[in-house]
Design a protein around this motif. Structure first.
Motif, PDB file in Angstrom:
ATOM      1  N   ASP A  49       1.112  -0.670   0.096  1.00 45.01           N
ATOM      2  CA  ASP A  49      -0.127   0.329   0.244  1.00 45.01           C
ATOM      3  C   ASP A  49       0.886   0.774  -0.006  1.00 45.01           C
ATOM      4  N   LEU A  50       1.110   1.911  -0.837  1.00 47.36           N
ATOM      5  CA  LEU A  50       1.861   3.025  -1.351  1.00 47.36           C
ATOM      6  C   LEU A  50       0.214   4.279  -0.750  1.00 47.36           C
ATOM      7  N   GLY A  51       1.538   5.123   0.513  1.00 49.28           N
ATOM      8  CA  GLY A  51       0.589   5.773   1.092  1.00 49.28           C
ATOM      9  C   GLY A  51      -0.379   5.620   1.793  1.00 49.28           C
ATOM     10  N   ALA A  52       0.097   4.761   2.803  1.00 48.75           N
ATOM     11  CA  ALA A  52      -1.047   3.728   3.704  1.00 48.75           C
ATOM     12  C   ALA A  52      -1.748   4.444   4.666  1.00 48.75           C
ATOM     13  N   GLY A  53      -0.930   5.877   5.375  1.00 42.88           N
ATOM     14  CA  GLY A  53      -1.614   6.203   6.239  1.00 42.88           C
ATOM     15  C   GLY A  53      -1.552   6.120   7.450  1.00 42.88           C
ATOM     16  N   THR A  54      -2.373   6.095   8.379  1.00 42.19           N
ATOM     17  CA  THR A  54      -3.317   5.294   8.911  1.00 42.19           C
ATOM     18  C   THR A  54      -3.895   3.817   9.183  1.00 42.19           C
ATOM     19  N   GLY A  55      -3.968   3.370   8.023  1.00 40.48           N
ATOM     20  CA  GLY A  55      -4.215   2.318   7.173  1.00 40.48           C
ATOM     21  C   GLY A  55      -5.973   1.497   7.140  1.00 40.48           C
ATOM     22  N   ASN A  56      -6.264   2.026   6.931  1.00 37.75           N
ATOM     23  CA  ASN A  56      -7.824   2.120   6.643  1.00 37.75           C
ATOM     24  C   ASN A  56      -7.978   1.218   5.048  1.00 37.75           C
ATOM     25  N   LEU A  57      -7.252   1.587   4.249  1.00 42.21           N
ATOM     26  CA  LEU A  57      -7.047   0.673   2.836  1.00 42.21           C
ATOM     27  C   LEU A  57      -6.458  -1.032   3.046  1.00 42.21           C
ATOM     28  N   LEU A  58      -5.293  -0.367   4.382  1.00 41.10           N
ATOM     29  CA  LEU A  58      -4.808  -1.651   4.495  1.00 41.10           C
ATOM     30  C   LEU A  58      -6.105  -2.539   5.269  1.00 41.10           C
ATOM     31  N   SER A  59      -6.464  -2.471   6.456  1.00 41.39           N
ATOM     32  CA  SER A  59      -7.387  -3.010   6.970  1.00 41.39           C
ATOM     33  C   SER A  59      -8.280  -3.739   6.256  1.00 41.39           C
ATOM     34  N   LYS A  60      -8.552  -3.277   5.002  1.00 40.66           N
ATOM     35  CA  LYS A  60      -9.928  -3.800   4.071  1.00 40.66           C
ATOM     36  C   LYS A  60      -8.900  -4.556   3.298  1.00 40.66           C
ATOM     37  N   VAL A  61      -7.637  -4.890   2.892  1.00 42.35           N
ATOM     38  CA  VAL A  61      -7.191  -5.106   2.095  1.00 42.35           C
ATOM     39  C   VAL A  61      -6.803  -6.707   3.132  1.00 42.35           C
ATOM     40  N   TRP A  62      -6.518  -6.688   4.596  1.00 42.37           N
ATOM     41  CA  TRP A  62      -6.395  -7.467   5.285  1.00 42.37           C
ATOM     42  C   TRP A  62      -7.820  -8.539   5.693  1.00 42.37           C
ATOM     43  N   GLU A  63      -8.511  -8.318   5.108  1.00 40.34           N
ATOM     44  CA  GLU A  63      -9.546  -7.983   5.650  1.00 40.34           C
ATOM     45  C   GLU A  63     -10.020  -9.386   4.133  1.00 40.34           C
ATOM     46  N   ALA A  64      -9.735  -9.108   3.773  1.00 41.66           N
ATOM     47  CA  ALA A  64      -9.579  -9.913   2.085  1.00 41.66           C
ATOM     48  C   ALA A  64      -8.624 -10.664   1.768  1.00 41.66           C
ATOM     49  N   HIS A  65      -8.033 -10.961   2.184  1.00 45.59           N
ATOM     50  CA  HIS A  65      -6.726 -11.618   1.935  1.00 45.59           C
ATOM     51  C   HIS A  65      -5.743 -11.779   3.174  1.00 45.59           C
ATOM     52  N   PRO A  66      -6.529 -11.919   4.195  1.00 49.96           N
ATOM     53  CA  PRO A  66      -5.876 -12.356   5.659  1.00 49.96           C
ATOM     54  C   PRO A  66      -4.165 -12.856   5.822  1.00 49.96           C
ATOM     55  N   ASN A  67      -3.764 -13.916   4.900  1.00 50.47           N
ATOM     56  CA  ASN A  67      -2.609 -14.811   4.809  1.00 50.47           C
ATOM     57  C   ASN A  67      -1.553 -14.437   3.493  1.00 50.47           C
ATOM     58  N   SER A  68      -1.977 -12.810   3.484  1.00 49.97           N
ATOM     59  CA  SER A  68      -1.128 -12.276   2.763  1.00 49.97           C
ATOM     60  C   SER A  68      -0.032 -11.431   3.830  1.00 49.97           C
ATOM     61  N   LEU A  69       1.834 -11.207   3.045  1.00 52.20           N
ATOM     62  CA  LEU A  69       2.062 -10.190   3.519  1.00 52.20           C
ATOM     63  C   LEU A  69       1.833  -8.993   2.656  1.00 52.20           C
ATOM     64  N   LEU A  70       1.898  -8.257   4.157  1.00 53.83           N
ATOM     65  CA  LEU A  70       1.317  -6.443   3.732  1.00 53.83           C
ATOM     66  C   LEU A  70       2.341  -5.210   3.493  1.00 53.83           C
ATOM     67  N   PHE A  71       2.557  -4.842   3.083  1.00 51.84           N
ATOM     68  CA  PHE A  71       3.151  -3.251   3.129  1.00 51.84           C
ATOM     69  C   PHE A  71       2.425  -2.729   3.503  1.00 51.84           C
ATOM     70  N   ALA A  72       2.861  -1.876   4.275  1.00 51.90           N
ATOM     71  CA  ALA A  72       2.593  -0.496   4.247  1.00 51.90           C
ATOM     72  C   ALA A  72       3.803   1.139   4.363  1.00 51.90           C
ATOM     73  N   LEU A  73       3.674   1.327   3.497  1.00 52.45           N
ATOM     74  CA  LEU A  73       4.026   2.884   2.606  1.00 52.45           C
ATOM     75  C   LEU A  73       4.461   3.891   2.576  1.00 52.45           C
ATOM     76  N   ASP A  74       4.744   5.131   4.009  1.00 57.04           N
ATOM     77  CA  ASP A  74       4.304   6.178   3.868  1.00 57.04           C
ATOM     78  C   ASP A  74       4.995   6.888   4.345  1.00 57.04           C
ATOM     79  N   PRO A  75       5.443   8.419   4.041  1.00 59.01           N
ATOM     80  CA  PRO A  75       5.911   9.511   4.434  1.00 59.01           C
ATOM     81  C   PRO A  75       6.299  10.017   5.906  1.00 59.01           C
ATOM     82  N   ALA A  76       5.406   9.727   6.485  1.00 58.89           N
ATOM     83  CA  ALA A  76       4.776  10.249   7.808  1.00 58.89           C
ATOM     84  C   ALA A  76       5.164   9.041   8.561  1.00 58.89           C
ATOM     85  N   ALA A  77       5.614   9.497   9.275  1.00 61.20           N
ATOM     86  CA  ALA A  77       6.204   8.457  10.758  1.00 61.20           C
ATOM     87  C   ALA A  77       4.607   8.272  11.560  1.00 61.20           C
ATOM     88  N   ALA A  78       4.399   8.950  11.692  1.00 62.81           N
ATOM     89  CA  ALA A  78       3.033   9.416  12.681  1.00 62.81           C
ATOM     90  C   ALA A  78       1.614   8.605  12.500  1.00 62.81           C
TER      91      ALA A  78
END
Length: 171
Positions: A49-78
Motif C-alpha cells: 500500500d503506497l501512502g498507507a496513512g493510518t491503514g484504513n485501506l490496508l485494513s480492508k485488504v487484510w480482511e479480504a486477504h488475511p494470509n498475505s504479507l502486507l507492506f505499508a509505505l508512508d512518508p509520515a512516521a506518525a
C-alpha cells in the motif's frame, strides 16, 4: 510487525491524530476501498500500500486477504504509528517509512500495489519515478490498483480511453 526507515519530513505527521476521525467516517472512502480490494486477484501473497496513512485501506485488504504479507509505505512516521495500532500482533505487516517515488523494496517483490488518495501529492517528476518504481517492485504479471479523485476523464480500468489518459499523466 517490522519496519524499514527512509524519511520522516512531512506535514502528515501533524495530521495523524485527527485523520481517522475526519476521513475514517466518509462513506465514499469505504466504497472506494471496497472497489480497490475487489480488484486484488485471489492468491496475491504480497501486497504493498503506497501512502498507507493510518491503514484504513490496508485494513480492508487484510480482511479480504488475511494470509498475505502486507507492506505499508508512508512518508509520515506518525501515520505509520496509527497504522501499527490497528495491526498489533500481526507479523505479516511491514511498515516502511518512505515515499512512493523511492520504494525501499527489492525488484519483483510484490504481487499487487494498491494506493488511495496518495499519489497526487507527488510532483510531476516524482510521479514518473513512482511509475517506474511500481513496475520495478511488481512481480511479472503483477497488478497496480489506484483510487483517487484526480482524473481528467470519468471511467475505470476497463475503459481504454481512461487508462490511456491516466498513463499519459505519468509520461
Amino acid at each position: 510487525m517490522s519496519e524499514l526507515n527512509v524519511r520522516n519530513d512531512t506535514h502528515w505527521n501533524d495530521l495523524a491524530k485527527s485523520y481517522d476521525s475526519v476521513m475514517g467516517n466518509v462513506p465514499q472512502m469505504h466504497d472506494l476501498f471496497a472497489e480497490i480490494v475487489s480488484h486484488i486477484p485471489a492468491g496475491s501473497n504480497r501486497i504493498l500500500d503506497l501512502g498507507a496513512g493510518t491503514g484504513n485501506l490496508l485494513s480492508k485488504v487484510w480482511e479480504a486477504h488475511p494470509n498475505s504479507l502486507l507492506f505499508a509505505l508512508d512518508p509520515a512516521a506518525a501515520m505509520l504509528e496509527r497504522l501499527r495500532e490497528k495491526f498489533v500482533g500481526k507479523s505479516e505487516v511491514t511498515c516502511i517509512l518512505g515515499s512512493a517515488h523511492a520504494i525501499d523494496l527489492p525488484d519483483n517483490s510484490v504481487d499487487v500495489v494498491v494506493s488511495n488518495y496518495a499519489l497526487h501529492h507527488l510532483t510531476h517528476e516524482e510521479k514518473k519515478i513512482c511509475a517506474r518504481e511500481i513496475m520495478r517492485v511488481l512481480t511479472p504479471g503483477g497488478k497496480f490498483i489506484y483510487g483517487d479523485q484526480h482524473c481528467r476523464l470519468l471511467g475505470g480500468p476497463d475503459d481504454i480511453a481512461w487508462v490511456a489518459d491516466m498513463f499519459s499523466l505519468l509520461a
